[in-house]
Design a protein around this motif. Structure first.
Motif, mmCIF file in Angstrom:
data_model
loop_
_atom_site.group_PDB
_atom_site.id
_atom_site.type_symbol
_atom_site.label_atom_id
_atom_site.label_comp_id
_atom_site.label_asym_id
_atom_site.label_seq_id
_atom_site.Cartn_x
_atom_site.Cartn_y
_atom_site.Cartn_z
ATOM 1 N N ILE A 1 -7.095 9.188 -8.890
ATOM 2 C CA ILE A 1 -6.457 7.911 -8.565
ATOM 3 C C ILE A 1 -5.179 7.742 -9.373
ATOM 4 O O ILE A 1 -4.137 7.336 -8.850
ATOM 5 C CB ILE A 1 -7.430 6.740 -8.837
ATOM 6 N N ARG A 2 -5.246 8.082 -10.656
ATOM 7 C CA ARG A 2 -4.058 7.972 -11.517
ATOM 8 C C ARG A 2 -2.938 8.870 -11.010
ATOM 9 O O ARG A 2 -1.778 8.456 -10.924
ATOM 10 C CB ARG A 2 -4.442 8.371 -12.942
ATOM 11 N N ASP A 3 -3.272 10.112 -10.643
ATOM 12 C CA ASP A 3 -2.257 11.035 -10.152
ATOM 13 C C ASP A 3 -1.634 10.533 -8.853
ATOM 14 O O ASP A 3 -0.415 10.633 -8.646
ATOM 15 C CB ASP A 3 -2.858 12.425 -9.924
ATOM 16 N N ALA A 4 -2.477 9.992 -7.954
ATOM 17 C CA ALA A 4 -1.963 9.473 -6.686
ATOM 18 C C ALA A 4 -1.033 8.296 -6.925
ATOM 19 O O ALA A 4 0.023 8.169 -6.286
ATOM 20 C CB ALA A 4 -3.123 9.078 -5.775
ATOM 21 N N GLU A 5 -1.412 7.409 -7.853
ATOM 22 C CA GLU A 5 -0.561 6.268 -8.175
ATOM 23 C C GLU A 5 0.771 6.723 -8.748
ATOM 24 O O GLU A 5 1.833 6.191 -8.422
ATOM 25 C CB GLU A 5 -1.284 5.355 -9.172
ATOM 26 N N ALA A 6 0.725 7.719 -9.624
ATOM 27 C CA ALA A 6 1.954 8.215 -10.251
ATOM 28 C C ALA A 6 2.906 8.804 -9.214
ATOM 29 O O ALA A 6 4.134 8.686 -9.336
ATOM 30 C CB ALA A 6 1.615 9.257 -11.310
ATOM 31 N N ASP A 7 2.336 9.432 -8.176
ATOM 32 C CA ASP A 7 3.162 10.053 -7.139
ATOM 33 C C ASP A 7 3.485 9.104 -5.993
ATOM 34 O O ASP A 7 4.217 9.461 -5.069
ATOM 35 C CB ASP A 7 2.455 11.296 -6.579
ATOM 36 N N GLY A 8 2.883 7.894 -6.020
ATOM 37 C CA GLY A 8 3.130 6.921 -4.972
ATOM 38 C C GLY A 8 2.565 7.301 -3.628
ATOM 39 O O GLY A 8 3.130 6.962 -2.579
ATOM 40 N N VAL A 9 1.429 8.016 -3.625
ATOM 41 C CA VAL A 9 0.801 8.458 -2.374
ATOM 42 C C VAL A 9 -0.668 8.037 -2.385
ATOM 43 O O VAL A 9 -1.249 7.795 -3.448
ATOM 44 C CB VAL A 9 0.893 9.992 -2.221
ATOM 45 N N PRO A 10 -1.291 7.923 -1.200
ATOM 46 C CA PRO A 10 -2.723 7.637 -1.164
ATOM 47 C C PRO A 10 -3.522 8.845 -1.641
ATOM 48 O O PRO A 10 -2.983 9.944 -1.828
ATOM 49 C CB PRO A 10 -2.990 7.341 0.315
ATOM 50 N N LEU A 11 -4.803 8.641 -1.824
ATOM 51 C CA LEU A 11 -5.673 9.742 -2.221
ATOM 52 C C LEU A 11 -5.659 10.841 -1.169
ATOM 53 O O LEU A 11 -5.598 10.576 0.033
ATOM 54 C CB LEU A 11 -7.110 9.254 -2.394
ATOM 55 N N LEU B 1 -7.393 1.392 -9.886
ATOM 56 C CA LEU B 1 -8.294 1.087 -8.773
ATOM 57 C C LEU B 1 -7.801 -0.133 -7.998
ATOM 58 O O LEU B 1 -7.846 -0.160 -6.757
ATOM 59 C CB LEU B 1 -9.705 0.847 -9.312
ATOM 60 N N VAL B 2 -7.319 -1.154 -8.719
ATOM 61 C CA VAL B 2 -6.793 -2.351 -8.061
ATOM 62 C C VAL B 2 -5.631 -1.986 -7.142
ATOM 63 O O VAL B 2 -5.561 -2.447 -5.987
ATOM 64 C CB VAL B 2 -6.355 -3.383 -9.123
ATOM 65 N N ARG B 3 -4.729 -1.149 -7.619
ATOM 66 C CA ARG B 3 -3.591 -0.757 -6.787
ATOM 67 C C ARG B 3 -4.046 0.024 -5.557
ATOM 68 O O ARG B 3 -3.472 -0.127 -4.469
ATOM 69 C CB ARG B 3 -2.591 0.047 -7.615
ATOM 70 N N MET B 4 -5.076 0.840 -5.720
ATOM 71 C CA MET B 4 -5.586 1.600 -4.584
ATOM 72 C C MET B 4 -6.232 0.673 -3.551
ATOM 73 O O MET B 4 -6.017 0.820 -2.335
ATOM 74 C CB MET B 4 -6.603 2.638 -5.057
ATOM 75 N N VAL B 5 -7.020 -0.305 -4.009
ATOM 76 C CA VAL B 5 -7.658 -1.239 -3.080
ATOM 77 C C VAL B 5 -6.598 -2.103 -2.402
ATOM 78 O O VAL B 5 -6.709 -2.410 -1.196
ATOM 79 C CB VAL B 5 -8.706 -2.098 -3.817
ATOM 80 N N ASP B 6 -5.565 -2.497 -3.120
ATOM 81 C CA ASP B 6 -4.464 -3.232 -2.499
ATOM 82 C C ASP B 6 -3.806 -2.390 -1.404
ATOM 83 O O ASP B 6 -3.430 -2.909 -0.337
ATOM 84 C CB ASP B 6 -3.424 -3.627 -3.553
ATOM 85 N N TRP B 7 -3.635 -1.081 -1.683
ATOM 86 C CA TRP B 7 -3.084 -0.190 -0.656
ATOM 87 C C TRP B 7 -3.985 -0.187 0.583
ATOM 88 O O TRP B 7 -3.500 -0.255 1.723
ATOM 89 C CB TRP B 7 -2.953 1.230 -1.209
ATOM 90 N N LEU B 8 -5.291 -0.140 0.382
ATOM 91 C CA LEU B 8 -6.217 -0.107 1.509
ATOM 92 C C LEU B 8 -6.129 -1.403 2.314
ATOM 93 O O LEU B 8 -6.212 -1.374 3.556
ATOM 94 C CB LEU B 8 -7.644 0.115 1.001
ATOM 95 N N CYS B 9 -5.950 -2.529 1.645
ATOM 96 C CA CYS B 9 -5.812 -3.799 2.352
ATOM 97 C C CYS B 9 -4.647 -3.759 3.344
ATOM 98 O O CYS B 9 -4.690 -4.388 4.406
ATOM 99 C CB CYS B 9 -5.594 -4.941 1.355
#
Length: 609
Positions: free
Chosen positions: A309-319, A388-396
């Motif tokens: 999740i951290r790596d995906a956030e750093a690269d600005g891409v989804p999992l 995790l919050v940023r990932m769930v926001d992306w999913l929303c």
């Protein structure tokens, strides 16, 4: 070496960084090093002539063979039985440890327990998926096979040298062939090593015995941590050890299977590389391992997924759907045109093009596993929560779109019901985690989105004419992935909408207790060829039957399913209409679902009295 053994006629051994398959005739025909996802050194499983093998088998005598594991371990024993003698081949890999290494050892010990038996030893490695033919270096106490960037060292176990006056040895430019006769009480053996720091040397029998005992003791100590004492203990423990064998110790990543290119149907095109870590499979592993009390493994997974999740956030891409065992994302798919494939099943693929697909269900599986781990006291870090919050926001913002789905179809994207279901699960579990620990998040948005998904599934995912939840919004095709709906808490198992769905699946996807994941003739999945029944779906079916109150049906179906395992208790991904294992072997999905199903079925049967 001209014919291919059945997939199920193999045993798995490993050292927690890589693994090997050994056929019932004593042929080592699959081994990659230094990692599960490295190029093969022995790949005869995919091409008997070009792939490479290491065979230890009776010579010039009719025999039958059987395999078993030393109880409580993955130490493989292959027994050869003939009128004149009985021989045993013992194969194992000493545990490599938690630090990544190029040094891996595979010990092969053979002995005769009755009469006498003549054995043939044939070692012919083929590095880099058979593309690199090795050069042979002869040493006073063994041989070294060398190819660009790799070497394989073969050393004798010292007691084999007593046979020096009654063996035939032959060396070619790239292989070694030895024939030797053993009498009752006599033994021989070799130690095969990659990344060996020294030349070949004779191993004293005491050292080989010590390696065996240390390996045995490690596995029995590990298995002793299991808290499962239910009705199916032997099968559950074998499944747990199989999953442990498929875990890369340096990172805690669980691969889907240790093999690549084994076909879902012989002669078909559905031949994929499964030597990677799917977010989905690894998430399911948390459920299975926690149910057995293996919290350390669940903790390692939580750290691994937080890193992704951290790596995906750093690269600005989804999992990504899957990763290599070290967490790297490069899984470029290519075809090995020089391999004929298992029993002629081409193409043989390495890498996996599905890594870049959009599969929305992975977010639900991951959040569900983190929620379950949290309930068992495995709490994440502050940084992990923020990511995790940023990932769930992306999913929303991205849940309501066509995707490729859990089955990784290679056709047009669809609004798959299972993907929507797991998006609902992701948001539901995220809301629960935020409330449970008072963590900062836009819980109002999460809750609103979760409820929108629920209403959408109920409106568009349920087909009134079929009276069933269906695969995607534009079809009336059934899909066995939806068997998970009740266990995930989306629908009550007594709800009439679910009861009619289960009856529809009974009638269309179930064949004598075995379950197809869908009808490929009724849905375009982008691939030619037929499907076999999907082992994980059969176990999910058992859980759905049990939760619906059909406990007798559930228990009988589960017991039937156990009869389809290999002689060693292993499962591949699928089972053919003839009852054969098909697809990559053994398969984590299958063993994870066996463990979870056994635990849940035990609980429901105990409650029923």
């Amino acid at each position: 070496m001209d014919s291919y053994p059945a997939v199920e006629d193999h045993g798995l051994i490993g050292d927690l960084q890589t693994a090997a398959l050994i056929a019932r005739d004593g042929t080592l025909d699959w081994f990659c090093a230094p990692r599960f996802d490295s190029p093969s050194i022995f790949g005869g499983l995919l091409d008997r002539r070009r792939g490479g093998h290491f065979q230890i088998t009776p010579d010039g005598v009719a025999y039958t063979s059987k395999q078993l594991y030393l109880p409580g371990t993955p130490i493989l024993i292959t027994r050869f039985l003939s009128p004149d003698g009985v021989g045993e081949l013992l194969d194992f890999m000493p545990v490599a440890g938690a630090q990544a290494t190029d040094h891996h050892r595979l010990v092969r010990m053979v002995r005769v327990v009755r009469g006498s038996m003549r054995f043939r030893f044939e070692c012919r490695p083929r590095f880099n998926y058979g593309r690199d033919r090795p050069e042979l270096e002869k040493h006073p106490s063994g041989v070294v096979f060398r190819a660009p960037g790799q070497a394989l060292t073969v050393s004798p176990i010292r007691y084999a040298e007593r046979l020096s006056d009654e063996h035939e040895r032959e060396s070619t430019a790239d292989g070694v062939h030895l024939v030797a006769t053993l009498h009752e009480g006599e033994a021989g053996g070799v130690v095969v090593e990659t990344g060996c720091p020294h030349p070949p040397r004779p191993y004293p029998p005491e050292e080989a015995r010590e390696l065996l005992e240390h390996t045995r003791d490690f596995w029995r100590r590990w298995l002793g941590r299991s808290c499962y004492h239910g009705r199916w203990r032997e099968m559950v423990e074998r499944s747990a050890m199989t999953l442990k064998l498929m875990t890369y110790a340096p990172t805690g990543a669980l691969i889907a299977a240790p093999t690549a290119g084994l076909p879902e149907r012989v002669g078909g095109q559905r031949n994929w590389d499964y030597r990677y870590t799917w977010i989905r499979d690894a998430s399911f592993s948390v459920h299975a391992l926690l149910s057995l009390g293996f919290t350390d493994e669940a903790w390692r997974y939580q750290h691994w997924v937080e890193d992704r999740i951290r790596d995906a956030e750093a690269d600005g891409v989804p999992l990504q759907v899957m990763y290599r065992v070290d967490g790297s994302p490069d899984l470029a798919e290519e075809v090995l045109d020089h391999f004929e494939g298992y029993r002629g099943s081409a193409p043989v693929r390495i890498g996996n093009g599905a890594a870049d697909q959009l599969q929305l269900d992975i977010y639900g599986e991951m959040l569900n596993s983190l929620h379950l781990a949290n309930e068992h006291g495995l709490k994440g870090s502050y940084e992990g929560w923020r990511n995790l919050v940023r990932m769930v926001d992306w999913l929303c913002a991205h849940w309501d779109q066509p995707e490729d789905g859990i089955w990784e179809t290679r056709a047009a994207r669809r609004d798959f019901t299972y993907g929507r279901l797991m998006s609902w699960v992701a948001l539901d579990r995220a809301v629960r985690l935020a409330h449970r620990h008072g963590r900062p998040a836009d819980v109002g948005r999460w809750t609103q989105t979760r409820d929108r998904i629920y209403e959408q599934i109920m409106t568009w995912g349920y087909h009134p004419g079929r009276r069933a939840f269906v695969q995607h919004y534009a079809t009336d095709t059934l899909d066995a992935s939806l068997l998970a709906m009740p266990s995930l808490g989306f629908v009550a198992p007594t709800d009439p909408m679910w009861q009619s769905t289960l009856r529809a699946i009974d009638g269309e996807l179930v064949s004598d207790s075995l379950v197809y994941r869908y009808d490929p003739g009724a849905t375009a999945d982008g691939l030619a060829g037929e499907e076999s029944t999907f082992t994980m779906c059969t176990f999910w079916y058992v859980q759905a039957l049990a939760e619906a109150g059909r406990l007798d049906d559930a228990q009988l179906t589960f017991e039937k399913m156990l009869t389809y395992s290999s002689q060693l208790g292993l499962y591949s991904e699928e089972i053919t209409p003839a009852g054969e294992q098909a697809g990559n072997f053994p398969q984590a999905f299958s063993h994870l679902s066996l463990i979870s199903t056994a635990s849940n079925l035990d609980r429901l049967l105990d409650a029923h009295g």
